[in-house]
Design a protein around this motif. Sequence first.
Motif, mmCIF file in Angstrom:
data_model
loop_
_atom_site.group_PDB
_atom_site.id
_atom_site.type_symbol
_atom_site.label_atom_id
_atom_site.label_comp_id
_atom_site.label_asym_id
_atom_site.label_seq_id
_atom_site.Cartn_x
_atom_site.Cartn_y
_atom_site.Cartn_z
ATOM 1 N N GLY A 106 35.355 43.661 31.742
ATOM 2 C CA GLY A 106 36.610 42.992 31.395
ATOM 3 C C GLY A 106 36.477 41.475 31.536
ATOM 4 N N CYS A 107 35.876 41.024 32.645
ATOM 5 C CA CYS A 107 35.691 39.573 32.857
ATOM 6 C C CYS A 107 34.797 39.000 31.752
ATOM 7 C CB CYS A 107 35.056 39.280 34.215
ATOM 8 S SG CYS A 107 36.119 39.681 35.605
ATOM 9 N N THR A 108 33.763 39.747 31.365
ATOM 10 C CA THR A 108 32.848 39.255 30.311
ATOM 11 C C THR A 108 33.616 39.121 28.993
ATOM 12 O OG1 THR A 108 31.102 40.495 31.410
ATOM 13 C CG2 THR A 108 30.602 39.691 29.203
ATOM 14 N N GLY A 109 34.393 40.151 28.651
ATOM 15 C CA GLY A 109 35.201 40.092 27.425
ATOM 16 C C GLY A 109 36.165 38.923 27.470
ATOM 17 N N GLY A 110 36.808 38.725 28.641
ATOM 18 C CA GLY A 110 37.775 37.636 28.800
ATOM 19 C C GLY A 110 37.120 36.278 28.643
ATOM 20 N N PHE A 111 35.926 36.127 29.238
ATOM 21 C CA PHE A 111 35.219 34.844 29.182
ATOM 22 C C PHE A 111 34.798 34.517 27.746
ATOM 23 C CE2 PHE A 111 31.328 32.294 29.450
ATOM 24 C CZ PHE A 111 31.791 31.238 30.231
ATOM 25 N N VAL A 112 34.238 35.505 27.053
ATOM 26 C CA VAL A 112 33.725 35.246 25.690
ATOM 27 C C VAL A 112 34.880 34.945 24.723
ATOM 28 C CG1 VAL A 112 32.468 36.262 23.739
ATOM 29 C CG2 VAL A 112 31.645 36.631 26.065
ATOM 30 N N PRO A 177 39.133 36.255 35.146
ATOM 31 C CA PRO A 177 39.443 37.313 36.133
ATOM 32 C C PRO A 177 40.548 38.257 35.666
ATOM 33 C CG PRO A 177 40.301 35.198 36.875
ATOM 34 C CD PRO A 177 39.540 34.915 35.617
ATOM 35 N N THR A 178 41.529 37.719 34.922
ATOM 36 C CA THR A 178 42.679 38.581 34.609
ATOM 37 C C THR A 178 42.336 39.668 33.586
ATOM 38 O OG1 THR A 178 43.524 36.969 33.031
ATOM 39 C CG2 THR A 178 44.493 36.937 35.226
ATOM 40 N N MET A 179 41.307 39.454 32.782
ATOM 41 C CA MET A 179 40.905 40.523 31.859
ATOM 42 C C MET A 179 40.193 41.641 32.629
ATOM 43 S SD MET A 179 42.166 39.808 29.113
ATOM 44 C CE MET A 179 42.550 38.542 27.952
ATOM 45 N N GLY A 180 39.536 41.262 33.740
ATOM 46 C CA GLY A 180 38.969 42.293 34.620
ATOM 47 C C GLY A 180 40.108 43.140 35.187
ATOM 48 N N ILE A 181 41.158 42.455 35.668
ATOM 49 C CA ILE A 181 42.324 43.159 36.232
ATOM 50 C C ILE A 181 42.989 44.035 35.162
ATOM 51 C CG2 ILE A 181 44.655 42.771 37.199
ATOM 52 C CD1 ILE A 181 43.523 40.215 38.500
ATOM 53 N N TYR A 182 43.050 43.494 33.956
ATOM 54 C CA TYR A 182 43.686 44.200 32.813
ATOM 55 C C TYR A 182 43.037 45.569 32.589
ATOM 56 C CZ TYR A 182 45.062 44.270 27.733
ATOM 57 O OH TYR A 182 45.552 44.556 26.473
ATOM 58 N N PHE A 183 41.708 45.578 32.453
ATOM 59 C CA PHE A 183 41.032 46.844 32.139
ATOM 60 C C PHE A 183 40.960 47.772 33.369
ATOM 61 C CE2 PHE A 183 39.545 44.261 28.515
ATOM 62 C CZ PHE A 183 39.866 45.139 27.489
ATOM 63 N N VAL A 184 40.845 47.198 34.577
ATOM 64 C CA VAL A 184 40.822 48.057 35.780
ATOM 65 C C VAL A 184 42.183 48.751 35.930
ATOM 66 C CG1 VAL A 184 40.758 48.032 38.313
ATOM 67 C CG2 VAL A 184 38.990 46.829 37.025
ATOM 68 N N SER A 215 48.134 42.053 34.698
ATOM 69 C CA SER A 215 47.267 40.912 34.383
ATOM 70 C C SER A 215 48.083 39.657 34.107
ATOM 71 C CB SER A 215 46.357 41.239 33.203
ATOM 72 O OG SER A 215 47.119 41.627 32.090
ATOM 73 N N TRP A 216 49.232 39.803 33.430
ATOM 74 C CA TRP A 216 50.037 38.611 33.149
ATOM 75 C C TRP A 216 50.703 38.067 34.414
ATOM 76 C CZ3 TRP A 216 49.547 35.214 29.592
ATOM 77 C CH2 TRP A 216 49.055 35.573 28.333
ATOM 78 N N ALA A 217 51.025 38.966 35.371
ATOM 79 C CA ALA A 217 51.636 38.486 36.616
ATOM 80 C C ALA A 217 50.651 37.541 37.315
ATOM 81 C CB ALA A 217 51.998 39.655 37.516
#
Length: 288
Positions: A106-112, A177-184, A215-217
């Motif tokens: 998720g973090c990788t997807g968010g970063f890219v 980080p929030t995309m990691g939280i999103y998918f978890v 994730s948005w919070a």
Amino acid sequence: MPVEEFVAGWISGALGLVLGHPFDTVKVRLQTQTTYRGIIDCMVKTYRHESLLGFFKGMSFPIASIAMVNSVLFGIYSNTLLALTATSHQERRAQPPSYIHVFIAGCTGGFVQVYCLAPFDLIKVRLQNQTEPRARPPGSPPPRYRGPVHCAVSIFQEEGPRGLFRGAWALTLRDTPTMGIYFVTYELCRQSTRDGQDPSPATVLVAGGFAGISSWAVATPLDVIKSRLQMAGLKRRAYRGVLDCMVSSARQEGLGVFFRGLTINSARAFPVNAVTFLSYEYLLRSWG
Ligand SMILES: CN(C)C(=N)NCCC[C@H](N)C(=O)O
């Protein structure tokens, strides 16, 4: 590299986007303008001044662009999981990945995706902040930007090529980080489904909705800073960077400034991400 996740991500992103755009317009205005007393006041003023169309300002452009960014997010996420766990999307139903792998992917997807998102998001925010009604009274000044292309060209000419990436650093800090939280969160909420079985539509809707809210919070404080940095170039208000924007916003408006838009962000995040995950899962399932 399997491409169906990219296509499903594009279509599901576009569906979520149409549903969430009116909420997004209200959010951006609350975060960057001080003329509104709250969500209802912003909605009433937007409706009175600009009609229903005011809520959909700047939407045609994100459908083509931000939906493409969603495709990068879901495509990179899924392919990173494939690299980490050597399992395809279908195999992961029987063999769910560990949360740490989900978080890293998720973090990788968010970063890219940030580097595709940054210029498109900047243009969207600038257009959403134009409050002029479509039918202008005679003699009133025209809006600064005539549309997305004019906006992109003007930013390039007035603020240089780097101007198109204004706010990108805040966006990276917001989304990695929030995309990691999103998918978890999505995977956690799907746990009620037995291994090897497809989750029911209700489970996917609830899991997607909570993934969006959680994730948005977490993302809202940096979302406020990102939007302010993006508008700063226009107002010629120079922040020296993310930290400077945080400190001066907090000094002038108090700590509450970091939670501006939190309610509307959450109200928007649930339906948008419920629909995004439901269509994503459904499309992948129907393609085998
Ligand atoms: C906290 N963030 C930035 C996210 N969770 N982003 C992914 C959700 C994408 C969806 N189109 C949306 O706009 O909600």
